[in-house]
Scaffold this active site. Sequence first.
Site, short mmCIF file in Angstrom:
data_model
loop_
_atom_site.label_atom_id
_atom_site.label_comp_id
_atom_site.label_asym_id
_atom_site.label_seq_id
_atom_site.Cartn_x
_atom_site.Cartn_y
_atom_site.Cartn_z
N GLU A 153 0.81 -0.95 -0.16
CA GLU A 153 -0.20 0.15 0.04
C GLU A 153 0.71 1.28 -0.01
O GLU A 153 1.98 1.34 0.71
CB GLU A 153 -0.77 0.01 1.23
CG GLU A 153 -1.88 0.94 1.33
CD GLU A 153 -2.65 1.23 -0.14
OE1 GLU A 153 -3.15 0.21 -0.42
OE2 GLU A 153 -2.54 2.26 -0.68
N ASN A 210 9.70 3.89 -0.10
CA ASN A 210 9.78 4.70 0.97
C ASN A 210 11.45 5.35 1.15
O ASN A 210 11.52 6.37 1.45
CB ASN A 210 9.62 3.99 2.11
CG ASN A 210 8.02 4.03 2.36
OD1 ASN A 210 7.24 4.53 1.27
ND2 ASN A 210 7.45 3.40 3.21
N PHE A 251 8.06 15.95 -2.41
CA PHE A 251 9.03 15.40 -1.30
C PHE A 251 10.37 16.11 -1.65
O PHE A 251 11.34 15.72 -0.96
CB PHE A 251 9.41 13.96 -1.52
CG PHE A 251 8.00 13.11 -0.82
CD1 PHE A 251 6.81 13.07 -1.41
CD2 PHE A 251 8.10 12.63 0.27
CE1 PHE A 251 5.82 12.89 -0.69
CE2 PHE A 251 6.82 12.11 1.19
CZ PHE A 251 5.72 12.15 0.37
N LEU A 252 10.51 17.71 -1.95
CA LEU A 252 11.55 18.33 -1.76
C LEU A 252 11.09 19.38 -0.78
O LEU A 252 11.74 20.42 -1.19
CB LEU A 252 11.84 18.83 -3.15
CG LEU A 252 12.52 17.81 -4.00
CD1 LEU A 252 13.01 18.11 -5.52
CD2 LEU A 252 13.78 17.28 -3.30
N CYS A 262 6.56 5.05 9.22
CA CYS A 262 7.01 4.72 7.93
C CYS A 262 8.55 4.58 7.49
O CYS A 262 9.27 3.71 7.67
CB CYS A 262 6.01 4.64 6.74
SG CYS A 262 4.20 4.34 7.23
N LYS A 322 3.18 15.16 10.93
CA LYS A 322 2.61 15.99 9.74
C LYS A 322 1.25 16.36 10.00
O LYS A 322 0.42 15.98 10.89
CB LYS A 322 2.75 15.16 8.42
CG LYS A 322 1.95 13.70 8.56
CD LYS A 322 2.05 12.76 7.29
CE LYS A 322 1.23 13.34 6.12
NZ LYS A 322 0.95 12.19 5.06
N ARG A 329 3.95 9.24 16.02
CA ARG A 329 4.93 8.12 15.92
C ARG A 329 6.35 8.84 15.36
O ARG A 329 6.18 9.22 14.26
CB ARG A 329 4.47 6.95 15.25
CG ARG A 329 3.67 6.17 16.43
CD ARG A 329 3.09 5.02 15.68
NE ARG A 329 2.23 5.18 14.69
CZ ARG A 329 1.57 4.40 13.71
NH1 ARG A 329 2.07 2.94 14.02
NH2 ARG A 329 0.69 4.48 12.90
C1 UGA Z 1 4.65 7.32 3.76
C2 UGA Z 1 4.68 7.17 2.23
O1 UGA Z 1 4.90 8.74 1.77
C3 UGA Z 1 3.48 6.55 1.58
O2 UGA Z 1 3.69 6.33 0.11
C4 UGA Z 1 3.60 5.19 2.37
O3 UGA Z 1 2.42 4.13 1.83
C5 UGA Z 1 3.59 5.25 3.64
O4 UGA Z 1 4.74 5.99 4.25
C6 UGA Z 1 3.87 3.97 4.42
O5 UGA Z 1 4.82 3.09 4.09
O6 UGA Z 1 2.75 3.21 4.88
P1 UGA Z 1 3.34 8.85 5.60
O7 UGA Z 1 4.62 8.26 6.36
O8 UGA Z 1 1.98 8.56 5.85
O9 UGA Z 1 3.55 8.08 4.04
O10 UGA Z 1 3.67 10.11 5.20
P2 UGA Z 1 4.67 11.12 4.18
O11 UGA Z 1 3.36 12.09 3.56
O12 UGA Z 1 5.35 10.47 3.27
O13 UGA Z 1 5.38 12.03 5.23
C7 UGA Z 1 6.37 11.77 5.88
C8 UGA Z 1 7.34 12.46 6.57
O14 UGA Z 1 8.23 13.25 5.80
C9 UGA Z 1 6.66 13.53 7.37
O15 UGA Z 1 7.38 13.84 8.78
C10 UGA Z 1 6.73 14.56 6.67
O16 UGA Z 1 6.67 15.86 7.22
C11 UGA Z 1 8.06 14.62 5.92
N1 UGA Z 1 8.27 15.34 4.76
C12 UGA Z 1 7.42 14.93 3.53
C13 UGA Z 1 9.25 16.30 4.33
O17 UGA Z 1 9.69 16.64 5.56
N2 UGA Z 1 9.31 16.89 3.32
C14 UGA Z 1 8.74 16.58 2.01
O18 UGA Z 1 8.88 17.13 1.01
C15 UGA Z 1 7.59 15.57 2.41
#
Ligand code: UGA
Length: 445
Positions: A153, A210, A251-252, A262, A322, A329
């Site tokens: 997923e 990931n 993601f930048l 995750c 986020k 977590r």
């Molecule tokens: C992540 C993946 O994006 C999903 O595709 C995956 O399904 C999921 O893990 C999983 O393995 O179940 P998630 O952990 O819910 O999803 O959240 P993200 O939106 O990916 O953010 C992860 C972290 O990265 C957050 O702390 C967010 O603030 C940080 N982030 C994200 C940044 O610092 N910069 C960015 O540009 C994007």
Amino acid sequence: MNIGIVGTGYVGIVSGCCFAEEGNSVICYDIDEEKIRSYSVCKSPIFEPGLKELLKKNIAEKRLSFTTDIKELVNSSEIIFICVGTPPMNDGSADLSQVEAAVRAIAENSPKNSYKIIVEKSTVPVGTHMHLKTITKLYNKGKSRFDFVVNSEFLKEGNAIADFMNPDRIVIGVETDRARDTLLKLYECFDTKKLVVDPSSAEIIKYASNSFLAMKISFINMVADLCEKTGGDIENISQGLGYDGRIGRSFLDAGIGYGGSCFPKDVKAFIKVMEEHLVDSSLIKSVDNFNSIRYKKIISILQDELWILKNKEIALWGLAFKPETDDIREAPSINIVRELLNMEAKVSLYDPKAEENFRKIFPQSQNVRYEAEPLKALENCEALVILTEWEEFRKIDPCDIYSALALPIVIDGRNIFPSDKMKELEFRYFPIGKGVILRDMRNSK
Ligand code: UGA
């Protein structure tokens, strides 16, 4: 189709609700009786936009039910999704005991001569499907037939339902035509790319996705650090990189590092898999190392500005890892609060959704206060630190922040405010990766 979901965490409950919404008959199982009781009366123990509504609708329309009896689930499902947790063990590798227990229970409870498709949705290391095959053989004793599918997923918390319903791709790792055709039929109504591959590739795609996204984040954070030393604006740079179709803008966003259930866990587990197979993992290891100390950046700015932190009160906005989630977590907020309290500073905390979860780690005390309003949390505080980019923070007038704080220091870990405006208002404003601004401010100190 008749679908069973084993494990009702984020992935399980969202998948269950969405498959039901698509017209399937779905039964969800969990060993946690409290959770099942709560879902059965349309109450979700987790906050996820739109989830409550889907629960309510699909329970009412009798497409979604819940049980703590695995036999009931096995008897009524032709496709069973394993959505249990794979938490990290002390050495970083994934703990697969819940996956093993789930598959074993399915094997033991499958009726004679039945055919079941067992689908790995949990994030697991490459080769897990082989172990699961062995486990089913061992505990089913050849009574029934099973096919295994890997169907990871890719949903993000906070946007989980939209991600599930409109995915970028659906990856199906299969070995038999029967399982492939059944899964393709299940996903028929999803208008997206469907990639049918071997199970090992599917398992690796999840960890690699990931880890790659985590690498993008650490990369841009590294460049942000450079900007702070040399000048340059990280948002311009992200845009400049992102216009290159090979790189992409997502993601930048530079910040205080990635958290959540995750990325930190999956990056560590991916490293472990590589180590086990004697593959050089140094690239992804540095991503993990870089991210794990990123929160210290906030502490060092606070020390630069306020010198001694003992007895000083610091406000923190955004405790969730986020926006749009109550999940804390691996949130950077945890390390930051812990370190501030170790230094005998006081913290004043606000989050629109995550307060209840945060209180379980840091209860209200002489040094920890929670406020129900963001501006109220600023009273008597000598600095504001923004850790999560909740939309409601962007709507707050910086003039009100200026009036509420005891000293006009703002460390913006998610770059939510316009730097020019903050400068104009004479804040000591510390965004991430905006070197020119930082240097100007230091000169005028
Ligand atoms: C992540 C993946 O994006 C999903 O595709 C995956 O399904 C999921 O893990 C999983 O393995 O179940 P998630 O952990 O819910 O999803 O959240 P993200 O939106 O990916 O953010 C992860 C972290 O990265 C957050 O702390 C967010 O603030 C940080 N982030 C994200 C940044 O610092 N910069 C960015 O540009 C994007």
